[in-house]
Design a protein around this motif. Structure first.
Motif, PDB file in Angstrom:
ATOM      1  N   SER A 247       0.664  -1.126   0.012  1.00  0.00           N
ATOM      2  CA  SER A 247       0.254  -0.091  -0.040  1.00  0.00           C
ATOM      3  C   SER A 247       1.016   1.058   0.074  1.00  0.00           C
ATOM      4  O   SER A 247       0.555   2.334  -0.753  1.00  0.00           O
ATOM      5  CB  SER A 247      -0.892  -0.146   1.311  1.00  0.00           C
ATOM      6  OG  SER A 247      -1.754  -1.128   1.183  1.00  0.00           O
TER       7      SER A 247
ATOM      8  N   GLU B 279     -19.491   5.846  -1.920  1.00  0.00           N
ATOM      9  CA  GLU B 279     -18.840   4.660  -1.131  1.00  0.00           C
ATOM     10  C   GLU B 279     -18.363   3.836  -2.626  1.00  0.00           C
ATOM     11  O   GLU B 279     -17.322   2.987  -2.309  1.00  0.00           O
ATOM     12  CB  GLU B 279     -19.723   3.931  -0.319  1.00  0.00           C
ATOM     13  CG  GLU B 279     -20.043   4.515   0.892  1.00  0.00           C
ATOM     14  CD  GLU B 279     -18.886   4.575   1.789  1.00  0.00           C
ATOM     15  OE1 GLU B 279     -18.221   3.355   1.838  1.00  0.00           O
ATOM     16  OE2 GLU B 279     -18.611   5.662   2.396  1.00  0.00           O
TER      17      GLU B 279
ATOM     18  N   LYS C 238     -14.358   2.975  -3.372  1.00  0.00           N
ATOM     19  CA  LYS C 238     -13.485   2.202  -2.476  1.00  0.00           C
ATOM     20  C   LYS C 238     -13.293   0.833  -3.236  1.00  0.00           C
ATOM     21  O   LYS C 238     -12.356   0.199  -2.890  1.00  0.00           O
ATOM     22  CB  LYS C 238     -14.292   2.151  -1.161  1.00  0.00           C
ATOM     23  CG  LYS C 238     -13.987   3.382  -0.159  1.00  0.00           C
ATOM     24  CD  LYS C 238     -14.696   2.983   1.102  1.00  0.00           C
ATOM     25  CE  LYS C 238     -14.957   3.944   2.154  1.00  0.00           C
ATOM     26  NZ  LYS C 238     -15.501   3.789   3.303  1.00  0.00           N
TER      27      LYS C 238
ATOM     28  N   THR D  16      -9.763  -0.113  -4.925  1.00  0.00           N
ATOM     29  CA  THR D  16      -8.602  -0.874  -4.236  1.00  0.00           C
ATOM     30  C   THR D  16      -8.928  -1.821  -3.231  1.00  0.00           C
ATOM     31  O   THR D  16      -8.107  -2.407  -2.421  1.00  0.00           O
ATOM     32  CB  THR D  16      -7.983   0.434  -3.114  1.00  0.00           C
ATOM     33  OG1 THR D  16      -9.129   1.203  -2.794  1.00  0.00           O
ATOM     34  CG2 THR D  16      -7.355   1.343  -4.266  1.00  0.00           C
ATOM     35  N   LYS D  17     -10.262  -2.089  -3.001  1.00  0.00           N
ATOM     36  CA  LYS D  17     -10.651  -3.056  -2.134  1.00  0.00           C
ATOM     37  C   LYS D  17     -10.928  -4.401  -2.877  1.00  0.00           C
ATOM     38  O   LYS D  17     -11.153  -5.528  -2.219  1.00  0.00           O
ATOM     39  CB  LYS D  17     -11.856  -2.727  -1.005  1.00  0.00           C
ATOM     40  CG  LYS D  17     -11.722  -1.646  -0.029  1.00  0.00           C
ATOM     41  CD  LYS D  17     -12.753  -1.364   0.775  1.00  0.00           C
ATOM     42  CE  LYS D  17     -12.541  -0.480   1.752  1.00  0.00           C
ATOM     43  NZ  LYS D  17     -11.335  -1.011   2.857  1.00  0.00           N
TER      44      LYS D  17
ATOM     45  N   ASN E 243      -5.021  -7.811  -3.537  1.00  0.00           N
ATOM     46  CA  ASN E 243      -5.765  -6.672  -3.915  1.00  0.00           C
ATOM     47  C   ASN E 243      -5.700  -6.306  -5.444  1.00  0.00           C
ATOM     48  O   ASN E 243      -4.488  -6.396  -6.011  1.00  0.00           O
ATOM     49  CB  ASN E 243      -5.274  -5.368  -3.185  1.00  0.00           C
ATOM     50  CG  ASN E 243      -5.763  -5.215  -1.787  1.00  0.00           C
ATOM     51  OD1 ASN E 243      -5.181  -6.240  -1.026  1.00  0.00           O
ATOM     52  ND2 ASN E 243      -6.582  -4.311  -1.511  1.00  0.00           N
TER      53      ASN E 243
ATOM     54  N   SER F  21      -9.684   6.246  -4.007  1.00  0.00           N
ATOM     55  CA  SER F  21     -10.103   4.999  -3.817  1.00  0.00           C
ATOM     56  C   SER F  21      -9.612   4.501  -2.337  1.00  0.00           C
ATOM     57  O   SER F  21     -10.474   3.815  -1.565  1.00  0.00           O
ATOM     58  CB  SER F  21      -9.737   4.135  -4.782  1.00  0.00           C
ATOM     59  OG  SER F  21     -10.416   2.800  -4.468  1.00  0.00           O
ATOM     60  N   ARG F  22      -8.466   4.673  -2.083  1.00  0.00           N
ATOM     61  CA  ARG F  22      -7.941   4.261  -0.897  1.00  0.00           C
ATOM     62  C   ARG F  22      -8.538   4.724   0.352  1.00  0.00           C
ATOM     63  O   ARG F  22      -8.771   4.091   1.441  1.00  0.00           O
ATOM     64  CB  ARG F  22      -6.466   4.036  -0.661  1.00  0.00           C
ATOM     65  CG  ARG F  22      -5.816   3.345  -1.521  1.00  0.00           C
ATOM     66  CD  ARG F  22      -4.230   3.374  -1.404  1.00  0.00           C
ATOM     67  NE  ARG F  22      -3.633   3.473   0.032  1.00  0.00           N
ATOM     68  CZ  ARG F  22      -2.426   3.836   0.330  1.00  0.00           C
ATOM     69  NH1 ARG F  22      -1.514   4.314  -0.710  1.00  0.00           N
ATOM     70  NH2 ARG F  22      -2.052   4.110   1.517  1.00  0.00           N
ATOM     71  N   PHE F  23      -8.711   6.068   0.467  1.00  0.00           N
ATOM     72  CA  PHE F  23      -9.203   6.782   1.550  1.00  0.00           C
ATOM     73  C   PHE F  23     -10.808   7.329   1.433  1.00  0.00           C
ATOM     74  O   PHE F  23     -11.400   8.005   2.235  1.00  0.00           O
ATOM     75  CB  PHE F  23      -8.307   8.018   1.903  1.00  0.00           C
ATOM     76  CG  PHE F  23      -6.966   7.607   2.118  1.00  0.00           C
ATOM     77  CD1 PHE F  23      -6.635   6.902   3.155  1.00  0.00           C
ATOM     78  CD2 PHE F  23      -5.941   7.945   1.164  1.00  0.00           C
ATOM     79  CE1 PHE F  23      -5.172   6.554   3.493  1.00  0.00           C
ATOM     80  CE2 PHE F  23      -4.836   7.498   1.377  1.00  0.00           C
ATOM     81  CZ  PHE F  23      -4.532   6.714   2.287  1.00  0.00           C
ATOM     82  N   ALA F  24     -11.201   7.253   0.176  1.00  0.00           N
ATOM     83  CA  ALA F  24     -12.604   7.799  -0.184  1.00  0.00           C
ATOM     84  C   ALA F  24     -12.613   9.393   0.595  1.00  0.00           C
ATOM     85  O   ALA F  24     -13.919   9.645   0.881  1.00  0.00           O
ATOM     86  CB  ALA F  24     -13.703   6.832   0.742  1.00  0.00           C
TER      87      ALA F  24
END
Length: 315
Positions: free
Chosen positions: A41, A145, A148, A151-152, A159, A226-229
């Motif tokens: 990450s 939402e 996300k 990256t999820k 990932n 995407s990682r932190f929205a």
């Protein structure tokens, strides 16, 4: 032949293995699955920036604006995404802003003939302050939402975006080694006048690496969103130095014409491992900066000495 052609890459890889061996002894948490995911990450965004930075450095130029270009792309894309709740629109804007900044840099360097250091330093100031002007210094937290999922999403527990980043390294490495764009990029950095006399459009060949650098800054912005929205006006600031350091540690010459995507990837991993390992050992962030700076200078000294030795041996 392999040892000769990949001397720098092999040296950095050996340094990476030795460092990981030492840190794994000092900290039993280093080689755990959770920490490896955390490591990937950490290196993902810098890795994307390093891909574009490598193209620029190979021409003998430099892109000091790439970190703040990523921040501005993130802010612009995030604002569009938050106001419209349209993920695709936000991504397109982020990529377009990154590409636009890269094209402007490349045009001023390649076609106008301005020094790359000055142009990208100026663009760094523009993008950094434009970022704050757009948001008034306030972050954005109401992204949809669904962003996300970029990256999820996982395949076999890995990932998907990790796999995509590795594939991008492979693709851009292939482009450097097997296409006209790659050959022209090396040619510009090795000898610009000779490249021009051999029929290379040196202006366009100089512009394209900066455009690629800007585009990858936009891709990095999408990953951050995407990682932190969420989007923060400080995103990206300082990452340009990490990207340049990863390229240099990986064997790329600041004079241009020398470097590889493989070496850059190993350099990215090594720099991430150094930072991660020092974190696990509880080393102050300030000392981490000192350590990384010493590593960069040490690599440059070793490379300079090696070049002198090789030069003497040829005489």
């Amino acid at each position: 032949m392999v040892l000769t052609n990949y001397r720098s890459e092999i040296g950095v890889f050996v340094a990476l293995i030795l460092y990981c061996a030492v840190i794994s002894v000092l900290s039993p948490h280093f080689l755990t699955g959770r920490n490896m995911l955390n490591l990937f990450s950490q290196l993902s965004v810098v890795g994307l920036l390093a891909i574009g930075e490598l193209f620029v450095l190979l021409t003998g130029g430099i892109d000091l604006s790439v970190g703040n270009t990523m921040g501005l792309s993130c802010m612009a894309g995030g604002m569009v995404m938050a106001s419209t709740q349209n993920i695709a629109a936000g991504i397109i804007v982020a990529l377009a802003i990154g590409l636009l900044c890269g094209v402007v840099n490349g045009y001023l360097v390649g076609y106008v003939g301005l020094p790359a250091f000055i142009v990208t330093l100026g663009m760094m100031g523009i993008t950094r302050n434009a970022d704050y002007l757009m948001c008034g210094g306030i972050g954005i937290n109401n992204l949809p939402e669904g962003i996300k999922m970029l990256t999820k999403a996982k395949v076999l527990g890995i990932n998907v975006y990790y796999i995509i980043i590795i594939l991008l390294f492979i693709l851009m490495g292939w482009i450097l080694s097997n296409t006209k764009l790659g050959r022209n990029t090396y040619a510009i950095g090795s000898n610009k006048n000779a490249a021009r006399l051999s029929g290379v459009n040196t202006k366009l060949a100089t512009l394209l690496p900066y455009a690629i650098s800007g585009l990858f800054a936009g891709i990095g912005a999408v990953i951050l969103m995407s990682r932190f929205a969420a989007v923060d006006p400080n995103y990206g600031s300082g990452n340009e130095m990490n990207a340049i350091a990863a390229c240099v540690v990986g064997g790329t010459s600041l004079a241009g014409g020398k470097g590889s995507m493989l070496g850059t990837f190993i350099g990215v991993v090594l720099m991430a491992c150094i930072s991660n390992g020092l974190d696990l050992l509880g080393v102050s962030p300030y000392w981490q900066g000192v350590t990384i700076g010493c590593v960069i200078i040490g690599v440059l000294l070793i490379e300079t000495y090696s070049e002198k030795v090789r030069g003497k041996s040829k005489k």
